[in-house]
Write a protein that holds these residues in place. Sequence first.
Motif, PDB file in Angstrom:
ATOM      1  N   LEU A   1     -10.022  -1.487 -66.233  1.00 29.47           N
ATOM      2  CA  LEU A   1     -10.670  -0.413 -66.435  1.00 29.47           C
ATOM      3  C   LEU A   1     -10.289   0.645 -67.495  1.00 29.47           C
ATOM      4  N   ASN A   2      -8.656   0.494 -67.707  1.00 34.26           N
ATOM      5  CA  ASN A   2      -8.105   1.314 -68.837  1.00 34.26           C
ATOM      6  C   ASN A   2      -6.773   0.651 -69.127  1.00 34.26           C
ATOM      7  N   SER A   3      -6.049   1.167 -69.850  1.00 35.49           N
ATOM      8  CA  SER A   3      -4.743   0.414 -70.284  1.00 35.49           C
ATOM      9  C   SER A   3      -3.480   0.807 -69.165  1.00 35.49           C
ATOM     10  N   GLN A   4      -3.930   1.142 -67.976  1.00 31.69           N
ATOM     11  CA  GLN A   4      -3.147   1.259 -66.707  1.00 31.69           C
ATOM     12  C   GLN A   4      -3.647   0.614 -65.571  1.00 31.69           C
ATOM     13  N   VAL A   5      -4.922   0.354 -65.327  1.00 29.78           N
ATOM     14  CA  VAL A   5      -5.366   0.003 -64.121  1.00 29.78           C
ATOM     15  C   VAL A   5      -6.520  -0.961 -64.261  1.00 29.78           C
ATOM     16  N   MET A   6      -6.327  -1.778 -63.236  1.00 26.32           N
ATOM     17  CA  MET A   6      -7.449  -2.887 -63.197  1.00 26.32           C
ATOM     18  C   MET A   6      -8.085  -2.928 -61.763  1.00 26.32           C
ATOM     19  N   ALA A   7      -9.169  -3.277 -61.700  1.00 27.18           N
ATOM     20  CA  ALA A   7     -10.065  -3.101 -60.620  1.00 27.18           C
ATOM     21  C   ALA A   7     -10.597  -4.408 -59.897  1.00 27.18           C
ATOM     22  N   ALA A   8     -10.667  -5.007 -58.881  1.00 26.55           N
ATOM     23  CA  ALA A   8     -11.154  -5.883 -58.148  1.00 26.55           C
ATOM     24  C   ALA A   8     -12.468  -5.508 -57.235  1.00 26.55           C
ATOM     25  N   ALA A   9     -13.568  -6.015 -57.477  1.00 24.72           N
ATOM     26  CA  ALA A   9     -14.512  -5.753 -56.579  1.00 24.72           C
ATOM     27  C   ALA A   9     -14.840  -6.743 -55.496  1.00 24.72           C
ATOM     28  N   VAL A  10     -14.815  -6.630 -54.315  1.00 26.89           N
ATOM     29  CA  VAL A  10     -15.102  -7.687 -53.341  1.00 26.89           C
ATOM     30  C   VAL A  10     -16.214  -7.249 -52.231  1.00 26.89           C
TER      31      VAL A  10
ATOM     32  N   ASN B   1      -2.566  -0.460 -60.224  1.00 21.57           N
ATOM     33  CA  ASN B   1      -1.740   0.101 -61.427  1.00 21.57           C
ATOM     34  C   ASN B   1      -0.932  -0.844 -62.000  1.00 21.57           C
ATOM     35  N   GLU B   2      -0.763  -1.074 -63.574  1.00 19.16           N
ATOM     36  CA  GLU B   2      -0.157  -2.042 -64.093  1.00 19.16           C
ATOM     37  C   GLU B   2       1.424  -2.003 -63.728  1.00 19.16           C
ATOM     38  N   SER B   3       1.829  -0.981 -63.387  1.00 21.51           N
ATOM     39  CA  SER B   3       3.247  -0.860 -62.994  1.00 21.51           C
ATOM     40  C   SER B   3       3.623  -1.578 -61.528  1.00 21.51           C
ATOM     41  N   LEU B   4       2.569  -1.636 -60.668  1.00 23.63           N
ATOM     42  CA  LEU B   4       2.666  -2.443 -59.323  1.00 23.63           C
ATOM     43  C   LEU B   4       2.682  -3.999 -59.747  1.00 23.63           C
ATOM     44  N   LEU B   5       1.806  -4.359 -60.631  1.00 19.58           N
ATOM     45  CA  LEU B   5       1.556  -5.946 -61.024  1.00 19.58           C
ATOM     46  C   LEU B   5       2.976  -6.224 -61.646  1.00 19.58           C
TER      47      LEU B   5
ATOM     48  N   ILE C   1     -17.505   0.831 -61.184  1.00 22.18           N
ATOM     49  CA  ILE C   1     -16.318   1.523 -60.565  1.00 22.18           C
ATOM     50  C   ILE C   1     -15.482   2.168 -61.592  1.00 22.18           C
ATOM     51  N   ALA C   2     -14.890   3.201 -61.127  1.00 25.19           N
ATOM     52  CA  ALA C   2     -13.978   4.259 -61.859  1.00 25.19           C
ATOM     53  C   ALA C   2     -12.653   4.183 -61.338  1.00 25.19           C
ATOM     54  N   ASP C   3     -11.678   4.700 -62.344  1.00 22.00           N
ATOM     55  CA  ASP C   3     -10.277   4.757 -61.820  1.00 22.00           C
ATOM     56  C   ASP C   3     -10.021   6.156 -61.067  1.00 22.00           C
ATOM     57  N   PHE C   4      -9.555   5.836 -59.844  1.00 23.23           N
ATOM     58  CA  PHE C   4      -9.425   6.907 -58.663  1.00 23.23           C
ATOM     59  C   PHE C   4      -8.205   6.692 -58.320  1.00 23.23           C
ATOM     60  N   THR C   5      -7.274   6.168 -58.735  1.00 17.52           N
ATOM     61  CA  THR C   5      -5.791   5.849 -58.555  1.00 17.52           C
ATOM     62  C   THR C   5      -4.969   7.312 -58.321  1.00 17.52           C
ATOM     63  N   GLY C   6      -5.202   7.872 -59.474  1.00 14.97           N
ATOM     64  CA  GLY C   6      -4.514   9.251 -59.490  1.00 14.97           C
ATOM     65  C   GLY C   6      -3.056   8.994 -59.894  1.00 14.97           C
ATOM     66  N   GLY C   7      -2.635   7.877 -60.740  1.00 15.69           N
ATOM     67  CA  GLY C   7      -1.247   7.648 -60.693  1.00 15.69           C
ATOM     68  C   GLY C   7      -0.750   6.746 -59.432  1.00 15.69           C
ATOM     69  N   SER C   8      -1.284   6.549 -58.582  1.00 14.66           N
ATOM     70  CA  SER C   8      -0.718   5.863 -57.419  1.00 14.66           C
ATOM     71  C   SER C   8      -0.609   4.138 -57.477  1.00 14.66           C
TER      72      SER C   8
ATOM     73  N   THR D   1      -5.025  -4.466 -72.126  1.00  5.58           N
ATOM     74  CA  THR D   1      -5.190  -4.111 -73.682  1.00  5.58           C
ATOM     75  C   THR D   1      -6.541  -3.203 -73.613  1.00  5.58           C
ATOM     76  N   THR D   2      -6.678  -2.510 -74.822  1.00  5.89           N
ATOM     77  CA  THR D   2      -7.869  -1.816 -74.933  1.00  5.89           C
ATOM     78  C   THR D   2      -9.306  -2.659 -75.116  1.00  5.89           C
ATOM     79  N   ASP D   3      -9.237  -4.001 -75.176  1.00  7.05           N
ATOM     80  CA  ASP D   3     -10.302  -4.819 -75.056  1.00  7.05           C
ATOM     81  C   ASP D   3     -10.543  -5.603 -73.854  1.00  7.05           C
ATOM     82  N   HIS D   4      -9.790  -4.848 -72.762  1.00  9.74           N
ATOM     83  CA  HIS D   4     -10.136  -5.249 -71.417  1.00  9.74           C
ATOM     84  C   HIS D   4      -9.388  -6.758 -71.020  1.00  9.74           C
ATOM     85  N   ARG D   5      -8.403  -7.036 -71.637  1.00 14.00           N
ATOM     86  CA  ARG D   5      -7.675  -8.385 -71.558  1.00 14.00           C
ATOM     87  C   ARG D   5      -6.502  -8.169 -70.936  1.00 14.00           C
ATOM     88  N   VAL D   6      -5.689  -9.199 -70.414  1.00 14.01           N
ATOM     89  CA  VAL D   6      -4.552  -8.964 -69.909  1.00 14.01           C
ATOM     90  C   VAL D   6      -3.605  -9.869 -70.627  1.00 14.01           C
TER      91      VAL D   6
END
Length: 513
Positions: free
Chosen positions: A181-190, A2-6, A203-210, A58-63
């Motif tokens: 993934l969206n305006s709140q969540v970023m994903a890293a695939a390893v 989540n963006e808030s964690l970063l 990958i889809a957002d499954f954080t549920g606000g966590s 951002t909506t265009d998948h940038r930071v």
Amino acid sequence: MNESLLNRFLNLGHCIGKFPVFTGVYTLPIDDVPESLEEFMDIGYEVSVAAPPTIDFTTDHRVKMSIRGQSKFTVLGNITFELEVEFTVIFRPVFDQITRQLVLDAVDAEIDDVELNDTYHLPVNVINRLNEVLATAMEEYLTEDIASIEVSPVLLSVELPYMPPGDANKLTVGLGNVKVLNSQVMAAAVNLLGYTGGNVNQIADFTGGSHVGVGVNESAMHRVYDFWWYRTIHPKSVTQTGSHEFDPPDFVDWIDELVDWVAAVLTLGLVDVDIDIDRVWAEYGATLRFSKFDFDLKPGNKVELSGSVSADIWLKVYVQITETTSLFWGAWDVSEETSTVTLFDLRANGLTLNIDNAEGRVYLDASRRLTVEVTDLDLTIPLPWDVPEFLLDYVVDWVVDQVVDNLPPIVLSPAIIEQTLPDTTITVTATATNLVIDETEALVTANIETSGIGSYAPYIANKNPLSTEVHKRDCEWAHRISQRNRVYYCSLEKAVEDGYDGCAYCLPAHHHR
């Protein structure tokens, strides 16, 4: 993540000095300057980050990162100008395979606003030149001095439990594709252990606000478990023993009849022998040799297990009896003797115990690893013994318990969040908020808390209602604050915002009471 964690970890990074002060000299590009004036062509600059940066997906998948910087210029030898500058930086998010942290690499920056503390009333062309110098300094600062910013805890440990030392026994982490993934969540695939498949776009957002969510697919779990099993130093063979005392059972009635019959024959019926059963107990043991189990994920956080165990099992059963011998049909007691009889002495080696039906639950253990706890286990134990049923049942139940209690752990993943930030004493605590298992993967969500920032925070506030003041860390009055009343701040502005008044001695500009 989540963006808030970063943003929280950016705040931590600012607090512990991850954004160093950058200094340099810019030489004005003017030709044919007289030697006597050359020293005035140099503009010294000092750039620092004045407040914790914040990022925005951002909506265009940038930071995008917003930074408030503080700059100081020295011209003409000793004339100093100070500027507050706000600028936006575009970052490329990557997963660092070595540190296993999410990292932002700066790729572009632009100045949004500049405020000059112009006590010398400089002309516009001079201010424009200073802006050029500032732009150059910022570009060097972001692309050369900082280059990349760590914005997460260590997401995956390469250590597994009960492993011998050496890099060959650590997990290898590969790939590391990152996607907003969206305006709140970023994903890293390893990928782990050399695997090359997977698609970050699935990958889809499954954080549920966590704060963070970690998904591990079943094939990765099998690779981790196989890697662990063939290298672990955890015992794969154990020997256990035990003993148990029974209530006098009915099965020894045949001893009474036998003794009565023998005594009658030997004494022509003139001697009676009475037998009292004082104790019945068993001593038993087993050597268990475990092989690698197979597992299959099932919905509802369950897993089916299959496999076998090789076993050597032994059993000794003892009976303590008291014999009373009498003559003339009990009219005269002759003797009373206590003795111990070995009723059974049995052993079965090389048995194969097949697991007919075993079930477990997947959970996140205290070290934040996905692990299996066996909840139900049925074993076929082919004991070739002709013994009373209650004895056989007791031994079988005991062996099943030993298999469950001594089963080597089924490790499905490395620790999801490491407990400390590298090169710091800051502790990271992950509290799981949800764990969902289906037939293809495990999805874990967690919230992250940190502690230990007090060793780095430049400001200490006193939450005692009689004080409510904030101090610089090295202030004499800060040292007098009791531990229970200390509140640590990385930002003076945040402390003031929370209602603390500046200390009259160390922060007089912020003292208002």
